[in-house]
Design an enzyme around this catalytic site. Structure first.
Site, short mmCIF file in Angstrom:
data_model
loop_
_atom_site.label_atom_id
_atom_site.label_comp_id
_atom_site.label_asym_id
_atom_site.label_seq_id
_atom_site.Cartn_x
_atom_site.Cartn_y
_atom_site.Cartn_z
CG ASP A 1 -0.14 -0.06 2.54
OD1 ASP A 1 0.82 -0.87 2.62
OD2 ASP A 1 -0.46 0.70 3.47
CE LYS B 1 -0.45 0.88 6.53
NZ LYS B 1 0.83 0.61 5.88
CD GLU C 1 1.23 0.37 10.52
OE1 GLU C 1 0.38 0.29 9.61
OE2 GLU C 1 2.45 0.46 10.31
CD GLU D 1 6.47 2.14 11.70
OE1 GLU D 1 5.64 2.29 10.77
OE2 GLU D 1 7.69 1.94 11.51
CE LYS E 1 1.92 -3.07 9.02
NZ LYS E 1 1.69 -3.29 7.60
CB SER F 1 1.38 -6.78 8.25
OG SER F 1 0.82 -5.87 7.32
CE1 TYR G 1 5.47 1.08 4.20
CE2 TYR G 1 3.29 0.96 3.22
CZ TYR G 1 4.51 0.40 3.48
OH TYR G 1 4.80 -0.85 3.01
P1 13P Z 1 7.30 -2.01 6.57
O1 13P Z 1 7.15 -3.51 6.71
O2 13P Z 1 8.07 -1.59 5.36
O3 13P Z 1 7.72 -1.34 7.84
O4 13P Z 1 5.85 -1.43 6.25
C1 13P Z 1 4.73 -2.06 6.65
C2 13P Z 1 3.61 -1.08 6.69
O5 13P Z 1 2.57 -1.31 6.13
C3 13P Z 1 3.81 0.17 7.44
O6 13P Z 1 2.62 0.87 7.55
#
Ligand code: 13P
Length: 364
Positions: free
Chosen positions: A34, A147, A188, A190, A230, A301, A364
């Site tokens: 994505d 997502k 997610e 992160e 995630k 993922s 991203y």
């Molecule tokens: P990476 O596995 O490259 O960190 O990316 C996964 C993703 O979808 C981040 O939002």
């Protein structure tokens, strides 16, 4: 306190739980394909290609038209809006190609990060306006999960209380809208690997962030059985000088999850976060081998860690397409094994397998 106004009907709950279970069935994970138009442009530039619609479409066709066995290790594919409406060269819509293999189609629905004023460069993620309508349309167009990526940073006084609370709440609000429209939300939060912090610091921050997320999800009446998480793996910062074994990373990661993620959540699908392809696979396998009770599926993922070698082998040349697909399947199989704790690295890694895929302050 009694739930007089149930958020979802029993039928809606069943549909969401079934979708989530299909995505994280044993030995399966997610291909995160994505990348936004801009991010895909950076990947194409690395192999000397211009960022055109056709180059992006051609590359996605390489990934999606691999061998039939892809369905044995890929349970879901996350699309970017543009890709959801693109077709293979033979006219078959990508969505149909993926669904025909029994793989679940997902869609990125956030519209990117924006600054939180008054913080040291921390962010929240936007995209709530009109989200219900977009989710309803995506569901009609073949998507069954979504997502939304939030980003947190580790540093001096970071993540701030504001960033933890705001990102947890926006993830919960997004999750609620998805579930109302039949999409399983991937939550997610992160935590970026940027920094020189040690493993313990990352574990501590991960626990605080995940605890806040599950409080917010509860407050928003989210049906956890119809969600996936995630997260980042718990690793030391990218510029930390301390070295940790895969077993130490795995133990810190599973410990953080056990302290914060309810057993009702069916699966945890880790992002690769700039780890090399090999490290991402070795860590995932070690995580699945941790000798503690783990009530969720623990799988991948991955974006960069499933695609770096593929892009390198393809190098933008038609004659390399088959080899690139073989490379993709190899990496996907390895991660399918890792999701069962059964990956034992061998010397012949892929062409980008050992390379760090770290990008500072990654978007991203
Ligand atoms: P990476 O596995 O490259 O960190 O990316 C996964 C993703 O979808 C981040 O939002």
């Amino acid at each position: 306190m009694a739930p007089h106004h149930p958020a979802l009907t029993p039928e809606q709950k069943k549909e969401l739980a079934d979708i989530a279970q299909r995505i994280v069935a044993r030995g399966k994970g997610i291909l995160a394909a994505d990348e936004s138009v801009g991010t895909m442009g950076k990947r194409l530039t690395q192999i000397g290609l211009e960022n055109t619609d056709e180059h992006r479409r051609f590359y996605r066709e390489i990934l999606f038209s691999g061998p039939e066995v892809m369905k044995d290790c890929i349970g879901g594919v996350i699309f970017f809006h543009e890709t959801l409406y693109q077709k293979a060269a033979n006219g078959t819509p990508f969505v149909q190609m993926i669904r025909d293999r029994g793989i679940v189609v997902g869609i990125k629905v956030d519209t990117g990060v924006v600054p939180l004023a008054g913080t040291n460069g921390e962010t929240t993620t936007q995209g709530l306006d009109g989200l219900a309508e977009r989710c309803a349309q995506y569901k009609k167009d073949g998507a069954d999960f979504a997502k939304w990526r939030c980003v947190l940073k580790i540093g001096h006084h970071m993540p701030s209380h504001l960033s933890i609370i705001e990102n947890a709440n926006v993830l919960a609000r997004y999750a609620s809208i998805c579930q109302q429209n039949g999409l399983v939300p991937i939550v997610e939060p992160e935590i970026l690997p940027d920094g020189d912090h040690d493993l313990k610091t990352c574990q501590h921050v991960t626990e605080k962030v995940l605890a806040a997320c599950y409080k917010a999800l509860s407050d928003h009446h989210i049906y956890l059985e119809g969600t996936l998480l995630k997260p980042n793996m718990v690793t030391a910062g990218h510029s930390s000088t301390a070295k940790y074994t895969p077993e130490q990373v795995a133990m810190a990661t599973v410990t953080a999850l056990r302290r914060t993620v309810p057993p009702a959540v069916p699966g945890v699908t880790f992002l690769s976060g700039g780890q090399s392809e090999e490290d991402a696979s070795i860590h995932l396998s070690a995580i699945n081998k941790v000798p503690l009770h783990k009530p969720w599926a623990l799988t991948f993922s991955y974006g960069r860690a499933l695609q770096a070698s593929v892009l390198k082998v393809w190098a933008g040349k038609k004659e390399n397409v088959k080899a690139a697909q073989t490379e993709f399947m190899r990496r996907a199989n390895i991660n399918g094994l890792a999701a069962k704790g059964e990956y034992h690295p061998v010397a012949t890694a892929g062409s980008a397998a050992g390379e760090s895929l770290f990008v500072a302050n990654h978007a991203y």
